[in-house]
Enzyme design. Structure first.
Site, PDB file in Angstrom:
ATOM      1  N   GLY A  26       6.320 -11.537  16.628  1.00 16.16           N
ATOM      2  CA  GLY A  26       6.444 -11.749  15.192  1.00 16.16           C
ATOM      3  C   GLY A  26       6.800 -10.481  14.450  1.00 16.16           C
ATOM      4  O   GLY A  26       7.964 -10.076  14.387  1.00 16.16           O
ATOM      5  N   CYS A  27       5.784  -9.835  13.891  1.00 20.10           N
ATOM      6  CA  CYS A  27       6.033  -8.699  13.008  1.00 20.10           C
ATOM      7  C   CYS A  27       6.528  -7.464  13.745  1.00 20.10           C
ATOM      8  O   CYS A  27       7.289  -6.677  13.185  1.00 20.10           O
ATOM      9  CB  CYS A  27       4.765  -8.390  12.216  1.00 20.10           C
ATOM     10  SG  CYS A  27       4.284  -9.766  11.135  1.00 20.10           S
ATOM     11  N   VAL A  28       6.129  -7.274  15.003  1.00 17.89           N
ATOM     12  CA  VAL A  28       6.650  -6.138  15.776  1.00 17.89           C
ATOM     13  C   VAL A  28       8.138  -6.327  16.021  1.00 17.89           C
ATOM     14  O   VAL A  28       8.949  -5.420  15.785  1.00 17.89           O
ATOM     15  CB  VAL A  28       5.884  -5.984  17.105  1.00 17.89           C
ATOM     16  CG1 VAL A  28       6.591  -4.994  18.035  1.00 17.89           C
ATOM     17  CG2 VAL A  28       4.452  -5.540  16.835  1.00 17.89           C
ATOM     18  N   PRO A  53       7.415 -11.002   7.860  1.00 22.39           N
ATOM     19  CA  PRO A  53       7.229 -10.388   9.178  1.00 22.39           C
ATOM     20  C   PRO A  53       7.647  -8.924   9.268  1.00 22.39           C
ATOM     21  O   PRO A  53       6.914  -8.099   9.804  1.00 22.39           O
ATOM     22  CB  PRO A  53       8.080 -11.277  10.095  1.00 22.39           C
ATOM     23  CG  PRO A  53       8.072 -12.611   9.439  1.00 22.39           C
ATOM     24  CD  PRO A  53       8.111 -12.311   7.971  1.00 22.39           C
ATOM     25  N   SER A 107      10.201  -6.045  12.778  1.00 27.88           N
ATOM     26  CA  SER A 107      10.261  -4.661  12.285  1.00 27.88           C
ATOM     27  C   SER A 107      11.171  -3.800  13.149  1.00 27.88           C
ATOM     28  O   SER A 107      11.900  -2.937  12.635  1.00 27.88           O
ATOM     29  CB  SER A 107       8.853  -4.060  12.240  1.00 27.88           C
ATOM     30  OG  SER A 107       8.018  -4.800  11.358  1.00 27.88           O
TER      31      SER A 107
END
Length: 211
Positions: free
Chosen positions: A151-153, A122, A156
């Site tokens: 998720g990935c936002v 992710p 990060s």
């Protein structure tokens, strides 16, 4: 918790302290893959509005000379390099090598000179050289557009602040398959991890650092 006024409750507890945006931003474009926009894809998320908003932010970054980093997801066939994460989400098969659903969504394709980070997990930071690249460029602030918010936002942004970068999420430039999940994650990110800004505010910010 004051359910009637959660903003006041969080503020009283000391959450949501504002972070100053620095003079050396970069734009991080997270996973704008065809998989989220093709109706036949199991990951189709109905996030066309986020794509269109992110295109505006991308154009502004290019106009003002802001460094741009794109992420993409790719797994070898069978997903051995995706570990437990690949086993948890069956739909990640759309990112196996050779799948057209892993290609960048138009008009968000990287241009020559813009860094492309290939990842399997992710966070854009996990198992990649993103932090090293940002540090070598003297970046202090990471403006984020991408998919998905929960998720990935989110992953990060959490890793960005852990690495010492100020994460700034463009409200209109991120999206998720469920609006309620999107809204809850933006609320929590603003309280604990990131700054939220509109497209207009980001354009003004880019103009200011460029001058």
């Amino acid at each position: 918790m004051n359910q009637a006024n959660p903003d006041a409750d969080y503020a009283a507890a000391g959450f949501g302290q504002g972070l100053l945006l620095g003079p050396r931003p970069a734009l991080l474009m997270i996973d704008f893959a065809r998989a989220y926009f093709a109706p036949e894809s199991p990951l189709y998320a109905g996030v066309e509005a986020a794509r269109d908003a992110a295109a505006q932010v991308l154009a502004a970054a290019r106009d003002h000379g802001v460094p741009i980093f794109h992420t993409r997801v790719e797994y070898q066939l069978g997903g051995a390099d995706g570990g437990v994460f690949f086993r948890k989400i069956a739909a990640l098969k759309v990112f196996e090598t050779g799948s057209p659903l892993g290609n960048f969504e138009s008009p968000l394709e990287p241009r020559p000179g813009e860094a492309v980070i290939t990842k399997q997990f992710p966070s854009a930071f996990f198992g990649t050289d993103l932090a090293a690249l940002l540090n070598s460029a003297g970046i202090d602030t990471l403006v984020i557009c991408g998919l998905s918010t929960s998720g990935c936002v989110r992953a990060s942004a959490v890793d960005a602040i852990c690495h010492g970068f100020v994460p700034v999420i463009v409200r209109e430039g991120v999206g998720d398959r469920l609006q309620s999940v999107h809204d809850a994650n933006l609320f929590d990110l603003a309280a604990k991890t990131a700054e939220l800004r509109s497209i207009v505010e980001i354009n003004t910010y880019f103009e200011g650092v460029a001058s």
